[in-house]
Design a protein around this motif. Structure first.
Motif, PDB file in Angstrom:
ATOM      1  N   GLY A  58     -19.643 -11.204  28.001  1.00 40.41           N
ATOM      2  CA  GLY A  58     -20.563 -10.229  28.567  1.00 40.41           C
ATOM      3  C   GLY A  58     -21.782 -10.833  29.223  1.00 40.41           C
ATOM      4  O   GLY A  58     -22.374 -10.226  30.110  1.00 40.41           O
ATOM      5  N   ILE A  59     -22.190 -12.048  28.770  1.00 34.66           N
ATOM      6  CA  ILE A  59     -23.395 -12.653  29.332  1.00 34.66           C
ATOM      7  C   ILE A  59     -23.085 -13.934  30.099  1.00 34.66           C
ATOM      8  O   ILE A  59     -23.913 -14.429  30.856  1.00 34.66           O
ATOM      9  CB  ILE A  59     -24.443 -12.944  28.236  1.00 34.66           C
ATOM     10  N   GLY A  60     -21.905 -14.499  29.887  1.00 32.02           N
ATOM     11  CA  GLY A  60     -21.498 -15.679  30.629  1.00 32.02           C
ATOM     12  C   GLY A  60     -22.021 -16.996  30.100  1.00 32.02           C
ATOM     13  O   GLY A  60     -21.687 -18.051  30.637  1.00 32.02           O
ATOM     14  N   PHE A  61     -22.846 -16.958  29.055  1.00 33.54           N
ATOM     15  CA  PHE A  61     -23.413 -18.187  28.506  1.00 33.54           C
ATOM     16  C   PHE A  61     -22.614 -18.657  27.294  1.00 33.54           C
ATOM     17  O   PHE A  61     -21.976 -17.858  26.609  1.00 33.54           O
ATOM     18  CB  PHE A  61     -24.869 -17.980  28.106  1.00 33.54           C
ATOM     19  N   GLY A  62     -22.678 -19.949  27.055  1.00 28.49           N
ATOM     20  CA  GLY A  62     -22.009 -20.509  25.900  1.00 28.49           C
ATOM     21  C   GLY A  62     -22.447 -21.937  25.663  1.00 28.49           C
ATOM     22  O   GLY A  62     -23.388 -22.441  26.301  1.00 28.49           O
ATOM     23  N   ILE A  63     -21.753 -22.596  24.757  1.00 26.16           N
ATOM     24  CA  ILE A  63     -22.044 -23.981  24.394  1.00 26.16           C
ATOM     25  C   ILE A  63     -20.744 -24.772  24.461  1.00 26.16           C
ATOM     26  O   ILE A  63     -19.714 -24.344  23.931  1.00 26.16           O
ATOM     27  CB  ILE A  63     -22.641 -24.081  22.978  1.00 26.16           C
ATOM     28  N   SER A  64     -20.784 -25.902  25.123  1.00 29.20           N
ATOM     29  CA  SER A  64     -19.628 -26.797  25.161  1.00 29.20           C
ATOM     30  C   SER A  64     -19.971 -28.088  24.433  1.00 29.20           C
ATOM     31  O   SER A  64     -21.096 -28.581  24.508  1.00 29.20           O
ATOM     32  CB  SER A  64     -19.211 -27.083  26.602  1.00 29.20           C
ATOM     33  N   SER A  65     -18.989 -28.596  23.705  1.00 26.17           N
ATOM     34  CA  SER A  65     -19.190 -29.818  22.937  1.00 26.17           C
ATOM     35  C   SER A  65     -17.863 -30.563  22.879  1.00 26.17           C
ATOM     36  O   SER A  65     -16.969 -30.349  23.701  1.00 26.17           O
ATOM     37  CB  SER A  65     -19.720 -29.484  21.539  1.00 26.17           C
TER      38      SER A  65
END
Length: 205
Positions: free
Chosen positions: A64-71
């Motif tokens: 819904g917001i398009g943000f996230g965290i990649s690791s």
């Protein structure tokens, strides 16, 4: 005390609800790197090198917001070729073109934004950008005796790419080393930091 416990409980519930709505994925990654070492002074010429990376990457996206965290956690080869023979101080000791391999176990922690509202086009291709710190632990090197090596590396990465068919991700990034990776033994202030241009291909489950 009760108010603090109540606030903590509410925060925990909200965090769990937020986390449960997020989409977590992981998968294998292969990469090709063009690496270099940026030294503080231009005393010698330095040649870029080709390295590679391989391991596991992860993605946690909040819908819904398009943000996230990649690791992730992966092996990465960096370094460059140092032309130490251009200076008498090293040429007199038998050094010439010295290949400085640096082998790291790398942990990136990047903030990611992915375009997910494109009228269904995102099911086929979705662009994304990311950036943040990258931490590396040195697990091996080429043992050039003229050099001293740092135990790890901290860098700043910026990149972008495309997700294809919601599974494949192709990305390109550049990483600036923020801490020194190696120093010469004879000149204490002559130290180098990692630079790397990376192209990575991942498949996320």
């Amino acid at each position: 005390m009760r108010k603090k416990i109540l606030c903590l409980a509410i925060f925990s519930v909200l965090f769990c609800a937020f986390e449960s709505s997020a989409q977590f994925r992981w998968g294998p990654m292969l990469g090709l790197d063009i690496t270099n070492l940026k030294y503080k002074q231009d005393l010698i010429s330095i040649d870029r090198s080709t390295g590679f990376s391989a391991g596991v990457v992860t993605e946690l996206m909040f819908p819904g917001i398009g943000f996230g965290i990649s690791s992730g956690l992966y092996y990465e080869q960096k370094g460059a070729t140092l032309n130490l023979g251009e200076k008498v101080i090293w040429e007199s000791q038998g050094y010439g073109k010295e290949r400085s391999y640096l082998h790291y176990v790398t942990l990136p922690i990047h903030l990611r934004f992915k375009w997910t509202r494109m009228s269904g086009l995102e099911d086929y291709v979705a662009p994304f950008v990311y950036g943040g710190p990258t931490f590396g632990i040195l697990v091996g090197h080429s043992h050039v005796r003229a050099l001293r090596y740092a135990g790890g590396d901290v860098g700043l990465s910026v990149g972008g790419g495309f997700e294809v068919m919601r599974k494949w991700q192709i990305s390109c990034s550049y990483t600036w080393g923020l801490t020194y990776a190696e120093k010469t033994r004879l000149l204490d202030d002559f130290s180098g930091k990692n630079r790397a241009l990376s192209i990575q291909v991942s498949y996320l489950f």
